[in-house]
Scaffold this motif. Structure first.
Motif, mmCIF file in Angstrom:
data_model
loop_
_atom_site.group_PDB
_atom_site.id
_atom_site.type_symbol
_atom_site.label_atom_id
_atom_site.label_comp_id
_atom_site.label_asym_id
_atom_site.label_seq_id
_atom_site.Cartn_x
_atom_site.Cartn_y
_atom_site.Cartn_z
ATOM 1 N N GLY A 273 -28.252 50.664 1.979
ATOM 2 C CA GLY A 273 -27.006 51.296 1.097
ATOM 3 C C GLY A 273 -26.754 52.773 1.484
ATOM 4 O O GLY A 273 -25.605 53.120 1.555
ATOM 5 N N HIS B 8 -15.527 43.755 -10.606
ATOM 6 C CA HIS B 8 -16.847 44.791 -10.310
ATOM 7 C C HIS B 8 -17.991 44.092 -10.540
ATOM 8 O O HIS B 8 -18.009 42.971 -11.583
ATOM 9 C CB HIS B 8 -16.703 45.888 -11.131
ATOM 10 C CG HIS B 8 -17.480 47.178 -10.948
ATOM 11 N ND1 HIS B 8 -18.815 46.950 -11.487
ATOM 12 C CD2 HIS B 8 -17.643 47.946 -10.201
ATOM 13 C CE1 HIS B 8 -19.578 48.046 -11.287
ATOM 14 N NE2 HIS B 8 -18.604 48.709 -10.266
ATOM 15 N N VAL C 186 -13.395 52.316 -1.649
ATOM 16 C CA VAL C 186 -13.823 51.307 -0.542
ATOM 17 C C VAL C 186 -13.790 51.898 0.797
ATOM 18 O O VAL C 186 -14.810 52.043 1.594
ATOM 19 C CB VAL C 186 -13.041 49.984 -0.578
ATOM 20 C CG1 VAL C 186 -13.467 49.216 0.370
ATOM 21 C CG2 VAL C 186 -13.478 49.476 -2.027
ATOM 22 N N GLN D 267 -17.184 45.608 4.527
ATOM 23 C CA GLN D 267 -16.698 46.831 3.964
ATOM 24 C C GLN D 267 -15.516 47.081 4.530
ATOM 25 O O GLN D 267 -14.398 47.276 3.610
ATOM 26 C CB GLN D 267 -17.684 48.192 4.153
ATOM 27 C CG GLN D 267 -17.267 49.213 3.418
ATOM 28 C CD GLN D 267 -17.659 49.163 1.740
ATOM 29 O OE1 GLN D 267 -18.296 48.273 1.309
ATOM 30 N NE2 GLN D 267 -16.769 50.102 0.867
ATOM 31 N N LEU E 143 -17.348 53.235 -3.186
ATOM 32 C CA LEU E 143 -17.680 51.792 -3.706
ATOM 33 C C LEU E 143 -18.030 51.104 -2.694
ATOM 34 O O LEU E 143 -17.033 50.402 -1.939
ATOM 35 C CB LEU E 143 -16.567 51.672 -4.576
ATOM 36 C CG LEU E 143 -16.521 50.300 -5.299
ATOM 37 C CD1 LEU E 143 -17.508 50.108 -6.404
ATOM 38 C CD2 LEU E 143 -14.861 50.025 -6.119
ATOM 39 N N LEU E 144 -19.193 50.378 -2.649
ATOM 40 C CA LEU E 144 -19.476 49.406 -1.702
ATOM 41 C C LEU E 144 -18.877 47.916 -2.131
ATOM 42 O O LEU E 144 -18.847 47.751 -3.331
ATOM 43 C CB LEU E 144 -21.170 49.354 -1.246
ATOM 44 C CG LEU E 144 -21.554 50.510 -0.741
ATOM 45 C CD1 LEU E 144 -23.053 50.377 -0.643
ATOM 46 C CD2 LEU E 144 -21.023 51.012 0.571
ATOM 47 N N SER E 145 -18.669 47.087 -1.251
ATOM 48 C CA SER E 145 -17.820 46.128 -1.508
ATOM 49 C C SER E 145 -18.018 44.689 -0.688
ATOM 50 O O SER E 145 -18.234 44.894 0.300
ATOM 51 C CB SER E 145 -16.235 46.386 -1.411
ATOM 52 O OG SER E 145 -15.589 45.044 -1.881
ATOM 53 N N ARG F 83 -23.424 54.196 2.848
ATOM 54 C CA ARG F 83 -22.353 55.432 2.314
ATOM 55 C C ARG F 83 -22.239 56.731 2.943
ATOM 56 O O ARG F 83 -21.015 57.037 3.094
ATOM 57 C CB ARG F 83 -23.169 55.770 0.762
ATOM 58 C CG ARG F 83 -23.041 54.822 -0.112
ATOM 59 C CD ARG F 83 -23.920 55.500 -1.479
ATOM 60 N NE ARG F 83 -23.911 54.224 -2.295
ATOM 61 C CZ ARG F 83 -24.944 53.189 -2.338
ATOM 62 N NH1 ARG F 83 -26.010 53.343 -1.794
ATOM 63 N NH2 ARG F 83 -24.985 52.030 -3.277
ATOM 64 N N ASP G 209 -23.455 47.287 -8.981
ATOM 65 C CA ASP G 209 -22.569 48.611 -8.915
ATOM 66 C C ASP G 209 -21.585 48.374 -7.754
ATOM 67 O O ASP G 209 -20.900 49.265 -7.286
ATOM 68 C CB ASP G 209 -23.402 49.882 -8.776
ATOM 69 C CG ASP G 209 -24.252 49.931 -7.615
ATOM 70 O OD1 ASP G 209 -24.431 48.945 -6.872
ATOM 71 O OD2 ASP G 209 -24.692 50.977 -7.355
ATOM 72 N N HIS G 210 -21.389 47.035 -7.202
ATOM 73 C CA HIS G 210 -20.465 46.986 -5.978
ATOM 74 C C HIS G 210 -19.281 46.372 -6.643
ATOM 75 O O HIS G 210 -19.085 45.706 -7.538
ATOM 76 C CB HIS G 210 -21.133 45.913 -5.107
ATOM 77 C CG HIS G 210 -22.497 46.817 -4.227
ATOM 78 N ND1 HIS G 210 -22.773 46.413 -2.921
ATOM 79 C CD2 HIS G 210 -23.200 47.755 -4.580
ATOM 80 C CE1 HIS G 210 -23.601 47.198 -2.508
ATOM 81 N NE2 HIS G 210 -24.048 47.997 -3.720
ATOM 82 N N ASN H 65 -23.181 42.023 0.688
ATOM 83 C CA ASN H 65 -22.985 43.319 0.362
ATOM 84 C C ASN H 65 -22.486 43.536 -0.986
ATOM 85 O O ASN H 65 -21.616 44.097 -1.507
ATOM 86 C CB ASN H 65 -21.681 44.108 1.365
ATOM 87 C CG ASN H 65 -21.760 45.520 1.654
ATOM 88 O OD1 ASN H 65 -22.969 45.970 1.319
ATOM 89 N ND2 ASN H 65 -20.608 45.881 1.765
ATOM 90 N N VAL H 66 -23.044 42.889 -1.992
ATOM 91 C CA VAL H 66 -22.662 42.945 -3.297
ATOM 92 C C VAL H 66 -23.846 43.712 -4.206
ATOM 93 O O VAL H 66 -25.106 43.446 -3.764
ATOM 94 C CB VAL H 66 -22.421 41.433 -3.880
ATOM 95 C CG1 VAL H 66 -21.052 41.062 -3.439
ATOM 96 C CG2 VAL H 66 -23.320 40.334 -3.420
#
Length: 374
Positions: free
Chosen positions: A37, A181, A111, A88, A116-118, A41, A161-162, A157-158
């Protein structure tokens, strides 16, 4: 700075960061399921998810071809993390092309920047639209909101807080695509059974129980959905080629290294390095041309699907050849060729899987034959 300079600067920075920060994590990612993670970022801050996103939304203002090359560079070190980069960057692609301003303004910049990871949970919807399986999420209208229920077995990738972007059916209306979210009431996330590879992708089972989705989180309403899917499909399918290209390049490196001492016997193997490298170069050229068309919304879907299918085939062939070139060492758990082989299989089974691609290719060719016959 010119676009060429921007592109070179971005790719050089991504490659250097992957060697310095990602390579030391690879064993932990693969064998311990460590989710990178922090690296993700930092890659986002570097611009690694926004090559195809305009500058006004936090991107680099380049193109899909550049984004594929970013994913390829990450894949040189770790196929698992390259998959996360695709997740992402695809979410950024979805948001960029949404006809709804509110959802773009809400989510696109964070994103794109990796703030904000998605995760993209579109596997089920894409398979459903191809006639392979039923859709697992359903929604109903409630005022200006949609209320969603159902479950998705594997979404990557969830986290709490993603963000996650998925689709649901609405009886009698069609489909919606929306962002949710991870902390929304009614959305539960559960661990999946252990995988043979890709354990570091934070892949979870998502269960929606009367989850309220406001209009400001909707990427496409039912009347927008068909045109929207047509607009984004070429880009997100081609985006996956970077995963395969990175694994192929790493496999070619293994072949070159083992040939220093064993070329005299490796020469008897099928799928020699020079042949694989030429096939990769040709496929990259074709994919780059298609990515440019996809950027403009006019890539022929049949050609896109064929390029993606060939990527799976080449990735499997190259990774298998690398293991055979490495010999017994390539069968050791700690050897990169063994990991690459498992990553290559994933490229061929992640949606759209190789069998899915061949089905869609067959269906499209059959339709074309009917039109030509008429």
């Amino acid at each position: 700075m010119s676009q060429t300079d921007t592109r070179s600067s971005l790719l050089d920075a991504v490659a250097a960061q992957a060697r310095a920060e990602l390579a030391p994590l690879v064993q932990a990612i693969d064998q311990q399921g460590q989710y990178p993670g922090d690296y993700m970022r930092r890659l986002g801050a570097l611009g690694g998810f926004g090559a195809a996103i305009p500058r006004e939304f936090g991107g680099q203002g380049l193109d899909l071809t550049s984004q594929i090359e970013v994913t390829t560079l990450v894949g040189n070190e770790c196929g698992s993390t390259a998959f996360l980069v695709w997740c992402q960057s695809s979410c950024a692609w979805y948001l960029l092309n949404s006809p709804n301003v509110a959802v773009r303004e809400r989510y696109l910049a964070p994103v794109t920047k990796g703030e904000l990871l998605s995760g993209t949970g579109m596997s089920n919807a894409v398979k459903h639209l191809a006639g392979i399986e039923r859709i697992h999420l359903s929604a109903r209208r409630e005022g200006d909101e949609y209320v969603v229920s159902g479950s998705l077995p594997w979404v990557s990738n969830v986290g709490a807080d993603h963000l996650v972007i998925v689709a649901a059916s609405i009886e009698g209306e069609g489909y919606i695509m929306f962002a949710a979210h991870g902390g929304l009431p009614g959305l539960e996330q559960h661990p999946c059974p252990a995988f043979s590879g890709l354990e570091g992708t934070q892949t979870l089972n998502l269960r929606f129980k009367d989850v309220h989705i406001p209009a400001s989180a909707v990427l496409a309403h039912p009347d927008q959905f068909p045109a929207y899917m047509k607009r984004i499909k070429g880009g997100f399918v081609l985006g996956q080629t970077g995963m395969g290209f990175g694994i192929v390049q790493a496999s070619l490196k293994t072949i070159r290294e083992t040939n220093v001492s064993h070329a005299h016997v490796n020469v008897f193997l099928d799928d020699q390095g020079d042949e694989l490298a030429q096939e990769l170069a040709d496929l990259k050229t074709r994919t780059a041309a298609l990515a440019q068309l996809a950027q403009e919304g006019r890539a022929p879907l049949l050609d896109v699907l064929k390029a993606r299918a060939q990527t799976s085939e080449l990735t499997l062939k190259a990774a298998n050849s690398a293991v055979l070139h490495a010999g017994a060492k390539g069968y050791l758990m700690r050897h990169s060729a063994q990991r690459r082989l498992r990553e290559a299989v994933f490229v061929a089974i992640v949606t759209p899987a190789l069998k899915h691609l061949r089905k869609e290719i067959h269906d499209l060719e059959q339709k074309q034959a009917v039109v030509e016959a008429a």
